[in-house]
Enzyme design. Structure first.
Site: not given
Ligand SMILES: NC(=O)c1ccc[n+]([C@@H]2O[C@H](COP(=O)([O-])OP(=O)(O)OC[C@H]3O[C@@H](n4cnc5c(N)ncnc54)[C@H](OP(=O)(O)O)[C@@H]3O)[C@@H](O)[C@H]2O)c1
Length: 259
Positions: A95, A162, A166, A197
């Site tokens: 993760n 990113y 991913k 988060t």
């Protein structure tokens, strides 16, 4: 919450990376509450120590090893710690991740690009490589990667590294699932929508940005780490025994929303 002797992960051994905060931290706590013995990893040692203390205070079992997922030696050391301490490995939640260098793609540096790939994609691969080698010795296991909606169901300007790193995880998921299915290794990716988060707050740091991202979701809110953790628990547990090779949306309806 005391550790359950009959939890959904009773007698299972799990590795969770990116466990120092956010989704990984919430998932490590849920795994432990469901009876798993958990090995937690990330770079920030103090946060890992406080997580282990919290899990133990609630009756669970956990050990920590700080390190950087860019290192293959760290991937090996996490598996070795699981085997030395708990005797086996059944579950791995890869993760750890970074937003990496953003901004106009014509300005992204080679180093910034490589760093996102190294942490998000290569780090996850190196983890799985050593985790799966151990899992096959004991008849199977469940590997879960944290991908994202970005670059798969929708995208934005300025997140090329990113998105590429991913969405690469989805191809990796399918290939590992096909390769190791005969040995009872299941491999799945989760694709969260926006989740509140540290990473989310770093990117969505103005009222306008927060309103924009919130409105992308059918539920008109962003997710909580604990909600994502429950979906990871499903993929980790035998409840998903016939589920492998999936890119699992946990996105509050972001992928189907155009309003
Ligand atoms: N929040 C969202 O909206 C969202 C949406 C979709 C997907 N995701 C993905 O969810 C995952 C977890 O992120 P989060 O939202 O929970 O944010 P977060 O709280 O910032 O967590 C990121 C975690 O990754 C770890 N990490 C980063 N680089 C690392 C490295 N080189 N080596 C080891 N650990 C590293 C961090 O720990 P240290 O700093 O201690 O190393 C931290 O524990 C990420 O993969 C992210 O891309 C998040």
């Amino acid at each position: 919450m005391a550790q359950q002797q009959t939890g959904r992960l009773h007698n299972k051994v799990a590795i969770v990376t990116g466990a120092s905060s956010g989704i990984g931290r919430a998932t490590a706590k849920l795994f432990a509450a469901e009876g798993a013995k958990v090995v937690v990893g990330a770079r920030r040692e103090t946060e890992l120590t406080s997580l282990v203390d919290e899990i133990k205070a609630n009756g669970g079992t956990a050990v920590a090893l700080a390190g950087d997922v860019r290192s293959e030696a760290y991937a090996q050391a996490l598996v070795a710690l699981a085997v030395k301490t708990f005797g086996r490995l059944d579950i791995a939640f890869n993760n750890a991740g970074t937003l990496g260098e953003g901004g106009p793609s014509t300005s992204v540096s080679e180093a910034g690009w490589n760093d996102a790939i190294a942490i998000n994609l290569t780090g996850s691969f190196l983890g799985a490589k050593h985790q799966i080698a151990e899992m096959v010795k004991h008849g199977g296991g469940s590997v879960i990667f944290t991908s994202t909606f970005v670059g798969h169901t929708s995208s934005f300007p300025g997140v090329a590294a990113y998105a590429a790193s991913k969405s690469g995880l989805i191809g990796l998921t399918q290939t590992l699932a096909a390769e190791f299915g005969p040995q009872n290794i299941r491999v799945n990716a989760i694709l969260p929508g926006a989740v509140d988060t540290d990473m989310y707050r770093e990117m969505n740091n103005t009222p306008d940005k927060t309103a924009f991202i919130t409105n992308l979701h059918a539920l008109k809110r962003v997710g909580r780490p604990e909600e994502v953790a429950r979906s990871v628990l499903y993929l980790a547990s035998d409840d998903s025994a016939f589920v492998t090779g999936t890119a699992s949306l946990i996105d509050g309806g972001l992928s189907i929303t155009r309003t």
